[in-house]
Design an enzyme around this catalytic site. Structure first.
Site, short mmCIF file in Angstrom:
data_model
loop_
_atom_site.label_atom_id
_atom_site.label_comp_id
_atom_site.label_asym_id
_atom_site.label_seq_id
_atom_site.Cartn_x
_atom_site.Cartn_y
_atom_site.Cartn_z
N TRP A 57 2.15 -29.60 50.33
CA TRP A 57 1.40 -28.34 50.44
C TRP A 57 0.27 -28.46 51.44
CZ3 TRP A 57 4.57 -24.94 49.08
CH2 TRP A 57 5.37 -25.10 47.96
N ASP A 65 -7.16 -25.58 48.01
CA ASP A 65 -5.98 -25.03 47.36
C ASP A 65 -5.97 -25.60 45.95
OD1 ASP A 65 -3.46 -24.47 46.37
OD2 ASP A 65 -2.35 -25.32 48.06
N LYS A 80 1.22 -21.34 38.37
CA LYS A 80 1.17 -22.67 37.77
C LYS A 80 0.33 -22.63 36.48
CE LYS A 80 3.23 -23.87 41.54
NZ LYS A 80 2.59 -24.32 42.76
C1 LIG Z 1 3.09 -24.13 44.29
C2 LIG Z 1 2.07 -24.51 45.27
C3 LIG Z 1 1.93 -23.84 46.50
C4 LIG Z 1 2.87 -22.75 46.96
O1 LIG Z 1 2.68 -21.60 46.27
P1 LIG Z 1 3.44 -20.24 46.65
O2 LIG Z 1 2.80 -19.30 45.70
O3 LIG Z 1 4.88 -20.47 46.41
O4 LIG Z 1 3.15 -19.94 48.06
C5 LIG Z 1 0.89 -24.21 47.33
N1 LIG Z 1 0.03 -25.20 46.99
C6 LIG Z 1 0.14 -25.87 45.83
C7 LIG Z 1 -0.83 -26.94 45.50
C8 LIG Z 1 1.16 -25.55 44.94
O5 LIG Z 1 1.27 -26.20 43.78
#
Ligand SMILES: *Cc1c(COP(=O)(O)O)cnc(C)c1O
Length: 354
Positions: free
Chosen positions: A99, A166, A190
Site C-alpha cells: 500500500w 494511511d 477494515k
Molecule cells: C485495504 C487497504 C488499502 C486499499 O483500500 P481501498 O479502499 O481498496 O482503496 C490501502 N491501504 C491500506 C493500509 C489498506 O489496508
C-alpha cells in the site's frame, strides 16, 4: 457451527452493527422508508452524518482545527488526493509494503518523491527505523498498519515536516495523537464499516496551500467547507459507521480496543512461536496486532493446504494470506471476539498433535 471471520477487508463487523444496518435498510426508525431511500440532504441523514463525524472526533480526541470527512471512494483515492492537496515540490514516503508503494507511485505524478526508507530488502517484514526525513519535504507519508505483511507502527512518530498517514487497517484500534498529523485517511472496510466509504481527518490550516487548481471532487478543502456533503456520500455505509462508532464507545473506546487487540495478538503470536509447525513472518515490536501473518515452518511447507482446509472445517474463515505474501494471515480487527483467536490457536495446537 460458529464461524470466525478473519477476512482482511471487507472484514468482520460487530454482529449488532450488522443487525442495526439490516434493520435500517428495511425500515429506518419506523418511517416506513429504507435508509437507502433517504436523501443525503434530509434531516435524518444529516443527524447520522453529524453524529458519526463528532464520534470520530470524540473517540480519537481530535483537537480543534481539524475537519473529519466521510467520503466515497477507498483509501486508494487518497493516494492521489494527498499529493494533489499537499505536494508542491517534494514529498517523502516510508515504504513499508504494497500500500505504501502504491501511495508513492501516485505521488510521482505531482512532484519529486523521496523514499526515506524501505523494508523491501526483507520482504517488508519490519518497519525501518532511524531514517532521515528531508527538511524541505512538503510531508512525510507513512502507513500505520501494513495489512498485507503484518507490520505496524505502534506509536505516532515525530516528524519535522507535516505527517500524513494511511490508517486504513488500524484506525480506532488504539489511541492516536492526532495533533502530530496533517492528515489521516483510510478506507472504511477494515475497521469502520463496509466498503464504499473512506474517512479523512485533516488539519484545516494545511489545506489550500499548493496554489494548484484541484478538481472540486478531489479537493479536501471543498469537502471540508461543505461539511462532507459536497456530493452524495455512500449513505448506508455512513450509517453502519455510526453504529460501529457507537459500539466502540460503549465498549470503552479506543483504549479498550487496543487492550483487546494486544490480548488477541498475544494469544496468536504465542501459539505460533511455541508451535514448531508454524513460524511468524514478522519478529519483535513491529508485529501487527491487526493482521497476524504466519507460514508453515521449514519442513512442514507441504502441509499448508491441509492446514487451510483443517481450519476451514472448524469454521475459521479466510485465514489464507494475501495473494502476494502467501502463507496465512489472521486479521483480527475490533469486532473479532477473544474466543475467535482462542479457537484458531486451539486449531493450530490440535493440528500439530495429529
Ligand atoms: C485495504 C487497504 C488499502 C486499499 O483500500 P481501498 O479502499 O481498496 O482503496 C490501502 N491501504 C491500506 C493500509 C489498506 O489496508
Amino acid at each position: 457451527m460458529k464461524k470466525y471471520n478473519f477476512n482482511a477487508g471487507p472484514s468482520m463487523l460487530p454482529h449488532g452493527v450488522v443487525e442495526a444496518t439490516a434493520a435500517a435498510v428495511l425500515d429506518y426508525n419506523g418511517m416506513g422508508l429504507s435508509f437507502m431511500e433517504l436523501s443525503h440532504r434530509s434531516p435524518e441523514f444529516k443527524l447520522v452524518l453529524d453524529e458519526a463525524r463528532s464520534l470520530i472526533k470524540e473517540l480519537l480526541d481530535v483537537p480543534g482545527g481539524y475537519e473529519v470527512l466521510l467520503l466515497g471512494g477507498g483509501a486508494s483515492m487518497h493516494f492521489c488526493m494527498v499529493p494533489y492537496n499537499f505536494l508542491v515540490r517534494k514529498a517523502a514516503y516510508l515504504n513499508t509494503g504494497v500500500w505504501a508503494s502504491k501511495a508513492m507511485k501516485e505521488a510521482t505524478l505531482f512532484g519529486e518523491v523521496v523514499e526515506v526508507a524501505s523494508s523491501a530488502d526483507k520482504n517488508f517484514s519490519y518497519i525501518p527505523k532511524n531514517f532521515d526525513i528531508p527538511a524541505d519535504a512538503d510531508y512525510l507519508h507513512v502507513t500505520s498498519n501494513n495489512t498485507v505483511y503484518g507490520t505496524q507502527l505502534h506509536a505516532d512518530i515525530d516528524s519535522p515536516v507535516p505527517l500524513v498517514a494511511d490508517m486504513s487497517s488500524d484506525i480506532f484500534s488504539r489511541p492516536v495523537d492526532v495533533s502530530k498529523y496533517a492528515c489521516i485517511y483510510g478506507g472504511a472496510q477494515k475497521n469502520l464499516a463496509q466498503s464504499g466509504l473512506s474517512f479523512v481527518i485533516v488539519k484545516e490550516s494545511a489545506l489550500g496551500m499548493t496554489g494548484r487548481a484541484i478538481p472540486s471532487i478531489l479537493d479536501y478543502k471543498v469537502h471540508a467547507e461543505a461539511g462532507s456533503l459536497f456530493n452524495t456520500p455512500p449513505t448506508l455505509p455512513v450509517y453502519t459507521a455510526l453504529r460501529n462508532l457507537r459500539w466502540i464507545k460503549e465498549q470503552g473506546g479506543v483504549a479498550e480496543m487496543e487492550r483487546r487487540a494486544r490480548l488477541r495478538a498475544d494469544v496468536l503470536y504465542s501459539e505460533i512461536d511455541r508451535n514448531p509447525m508454524f513460524r511468524a513472518t514478522v519478529e519483535g515490536d513491529d508485529r501487527s496486532f491487526m493482521n497476524i501473518d504466519f507460514v508453515m515452518a521449514s519442513g512442514y511447507e507441504e502441509l499448508e493446504q491441509t492446514f487451510a482446509e483443517y481450519a476451514a472445517e472448524r469454521g475459521l474463515v479466510a485465514i489464507k494470506g494475501h495473494r502476494i505474501a502467501g502463507g496465512f494471515r489472521a486479521s483480527c480487527y475490533n469486532a473479532m471476539p477473544h474466543e475467535g483467536v482462542e479457537a484458531l490457536a486451539e486449531c493450530m495446537k490440535d493440528f500439530s498433535k495429529r
